[in-house]
Design an enzyme around this catalytic site. Structure first.
Site, mmCIF file in Angstrom:
data_model
loop_
_atom_site.group_PDB
_atom_site.id
_atom_site.type_symbol
_atom_site.label_atom_id
_atom_site.label_comp_id
_atom_site.label_asym_id
_atom_site.label_seq_id
_atom_site.Cartn_x
_atom_site.Cartn_y
_atom_site.Cartn_z
ATOM 1 N N ASP A 172 0.842 -1.196 0.000
ATOM 2 C CA ASP A 172 0.000 0.000 0.000
ATOM 3 C C ASP A 172 0.883 1.254 0.000
ATOM 4 O O ASP A 172 0.642 2.204 -0.746
ATOM 5 C CB ASP A 172 -0.898 -0.035 1.244
ATOM 6 C CG ASP A 172 -2.148 0.827 1.104
ATOM 7 O OD1 ASP A 172 -2.542 1.128 -0.046
ATOM 8 O OD2 ASP A 172 -2.716 1.190 2.139
ATOM 9 N N HIS A 257 -4.729 2.011 -6.895
ATOM 10 C CA HIS A 257 -5.956 1.797 -6.127
ATOM 11 C C HIS A 257 -7.158 1.605 -7.053
ATOM 12 O O HIS A 257 -8.062 0.834 -6.736
ATOM 13 C CB HIS A 257 -6.205 2.949 -5.148
ATOM 14 C CG HIS A 257 -5.424 2.806 -3.880
ATOM 15 N ND1 HIS A 257 -4.102 3.161 -3.794
ATOM 16 C CD2 HIS A 257 -5.765 2.303 -2.661
ATOM 17 C CE1 HIS A 257 -3.665 2.891 -2.563
ATOM 18 N NE2 HIS A 257 -4.647 2.371 -1.864
ATOM 19 N N HIS A 260 -6.929 -1.895 -8.178
ATOM 20 C CA HIS A 260 -7.309 -2.689 -7.000
ATOM 21 C C HIS A 260 -8.833 -2.775 -6.888
ATOM 22 O O HIS A 260 -9.409 -3.859 -6.764
ATOM 23 C CB HIS A 260 -6.737 -2.058 -5.728
ATOM 24 C CG HIS A 260 -7.404 -2.506 -4.467
ATOM 25 N ND1 HIS A 260 -8.636 -2.011 -4.052
ATOM 26 C CD2 HIS A 260 -7.052 -3.415 -3.540
ATOM 27 C CE1 HIS A 260 -8.987 -2.614 -2.929
ATOM 28 N NE2 HIS A 260 -8.046 -3.464 -2.595
ATOM 29 N N HIS A 274 -5.746 -5.827 1.155
ATOM 30 C CA HIS A 274 -5.774 -4.592 0.366
ATOM 31 C C HIS A 274 -4.407 -4.273 -0.258
ATOM 32 O O HIS A 274 -4.294 -4.108 -1.471
ATOM 33 C CB HIS A 274 -6.244 -3.442 1.284
ATOM 34 C CG HIS A 274 -6.096 -2.082 0.695
ATOM 35 N ND1 HIS A 274 -7.025 -1.567 -0.183
ATOM 36 C CD2 HIS A 274 -5.140 -1.126 0.843
ATOM 37 C CE1 HIS A 274 -6.640 -0.348 -0.537
ATOM 38 N NE2 HIS A 274 -5.508 -0.055 0.078
HETATM 39 ZN ZN LIG Z 1 -4.542 1.863 0.154
#
Ligand SMILES: [Zn+2]
Length: 367
Positions: A172, A257, A260, A274
Site C-alpha cells: 500500500d 488503487h 485494486h 488490500h
Molecule cells: Zn490503500
C-alpha cells in the site's frame, strides 16, 4: 486549482511500549473517552489500559468492535459515545476498527485517537473513513473534516502480528509516490477538505515513503519475520503508517488503487489483503503510464522479494478470461473510480491490456 492545502494528525508517536502512555495522551483531550477495541485485545490489552486510564483520571468506556465498519456499527458506537458523554473516541485495532472510531467521533463531535495494531493500512493518520455494508462490500467514504488528534503506534505490539500484514502495508505504501505523481501531473485535487492542489511538503513525504521502502523494506521484512524490532522495522512502520497516510491524503491516489478496486469484481481476489492487490495495481499503473523499464523492475523485484503478488496467477487469477478482464476494465472506468487521475487517455480496453502486460512483464522478470 491555485489553492494548495495540507493536513495531518496533530501528534504522531511511535515506539515499543508507547501504548502504556495512552492515558497521558488522552487526558489533555478530555476526561471521558469511548474506546472501540478489536475483540482480540479485549482480554490481553484492556486490563492494562484500564489501569492506565485510571492513573490519568480518564473515565473510559470500552466497546468491542463488531468487525465491520458499517453504518450500523458506527451508529452503535456513536450511541455508546453519547451515552458515556465521551469527548474522545479511541480506536484500537485494524483499519476498520479505526475508521469506525473516526466516523463515530465525527458524528458526536468528539476528538479522535487511533492506535493501530497492524501496519497494513494507512487509515490511522487520515481524516477519511471507509464505510462497508454489514457483509463487507465497499459502500462509501466519509470525510471526517479533521485528522486524528493523536496517532499512537506501538511497534512492540505491531511486530506481534503476522509479517504478511507488514508486507501488505508496504504494498500500500509503495503506491503512494507513484500515485502522488499521477495526481501532480494531472493536476488533480487532494483529499484535504474539499480538495486542494498538493503542497511541496505532501509530495516530498510521498517521495520519502518510496525511498524508505527501497532502503529498509527488505531488511525490515527479514527482521519482522522473526518478530525482531530493528531500526529498519521502525522506519517501515513509519513509512506504512505516517508517510503513506500523509502522502495519499495530501496528494491523492490513482491507478494502483483504481485497478485494486476494479479487480475486486473477480472473486478470487477477495482472499488477498488490500495492500497485496494494490502492489499488483502499482505494476499495472507503471505500464499504463509507460514509465521507464527500470522503474517497473525496481517495483516488481521489491514486491517479489517481500512476498507481494506481481502477476495475475499470484492473485489466484491464472484462469482469468478475456471476458473477466473486460469486466475489470469496465469497473475501472466507472465515473467514481480513482483511476481518473492517471494522466493518460483511458478506456476499458487500455486498462485491461495494461493489466495483462504488467503480469506478463513481471512473470518474465522472475523467470
Ligand atoms: Zn490503500
Amino acid at each position: 486549482m491555485t489553492q494548495r492545502g495540507y493536513g495531518g494528525p496533530l501528534r504522531y508517536v511511535q515506539g515499543p511500549g508507547v501504548i502504556a502512555d495512552l492515558g497521558r495522551y488522552v487526558a489533555p483531550l478530555g476526561d471521558r473517552a469511548l474506546v472501540v477495541i478489536d475483540p482480540f485485545f479485549w482480554d490481553t490489552l484492556r486490563p492494562e489500559l484500564i489501569a492506565a486510564f485510571e492513573a490519568a483520571r480518564v473515565a473510559a468506556t470500552f466497546v468491542r468492535f463488531g468487525g465491520e465498519s458499517s453504518e450500523e456499527e458506527i451508529a452503535r458506537c456513536a450511541a455508546e459515545g453519547r451515552a458515556a458523554e465521551a469527548g474522545t473516541v479511541i480506536g484500537i485495532g485494524g483499519g476498520k476498527a479505526l475508521d469506525t472510531a473516526k466516523i463515530a467521533a465525527f458524528r458526536i463531535g468528539a476528538r479522535t485517537v487511533t492506535v493501530p495494531t497492524i501496519a497494513s493500512t494507512d487509515s490511522p493518520t487520515s481524516s477519511l473513513g471507509v464505510v462497508y455494508t454489514p457483509d463487507g462490500v465497499y459502500d462509501h467514504v466519509v470525510r471526517c473534516g479533521r485528522n486524528p488528534d493523536v496517532v499512537l503506534v506501538d511497534s512492540a505490539l505491531i511486530i506481534r502480528a503476522p509479517v504478511r500484514f507488514l508486507a501488505a502495508g508496504m504494498g500500500d505504501a509503495l503506491s503512494t509516490f507513484y500515485e502522488a505523481r499521477s495526481n501532480i501531473e494531472s493536476r488533480s485535487r487532494n483529499y484535504i477538505g474539499d480538495g486542494y492542489a498538493a503542497t511541496i511538503g505532501g509530495y516530498q513525504i510521498a517521495r520519502a515513503c518510496h525511498d524508505t521502502l527501497m532502503r529498509d523494506g527488505r531488511a525490515a521484512h527479514a527482521a519482522a519475520k522473526h518478530g525482531r524490532v530493528t531500526t529498519a522495522v521502525e522506519n517501515i512502520i513509519e513509512a506504512n503508517t505516517l508517510l503513506s497516510g500523509l502522502g495519499f491524503e495530501n496528494c491523492g491516489v490513482s491507478g494502483a488503487h483504481g485497478i485494486h478496486d476494479a479487480l475486486t469484481v473477480l472473486e478470487p481476489t477477495h482472499h488477498f489483503l488490500h495492500g497485496e492487490k494494490v502492489a499488483f495495481g502499482i505494476l499495472c499503473l507503471l505500464v499504463l503510464e509507460n514509465r521507464p523499464p527500470a522503474e517497473f523492475r525496481e517495483a516488481a523485484s521489491f514486491c517479489r522479494d517481500i512476498g507481494l503478488p506481481t502477476t495475475l496467477a499470484d492473485l489466484g487469477l491464472s484462469e482469468v478470461t478475456e471476458a473477466d478482464m473486460a469486466k475489470v476494465g469496465d469497473a475501472a472506468m466507472l465515473p467514481t473510480n480513482v483511476i481518473r487521475s492517471v494522466p493518460v487517455e483511458l478506456s476499458a480496453g487500455i486498462i485491461a491490456d495494461a493489466i495483462w502486460t504488467a503480469s506478463a512483464l513481471a512473470a518474465e522478470l522472475s523467470a
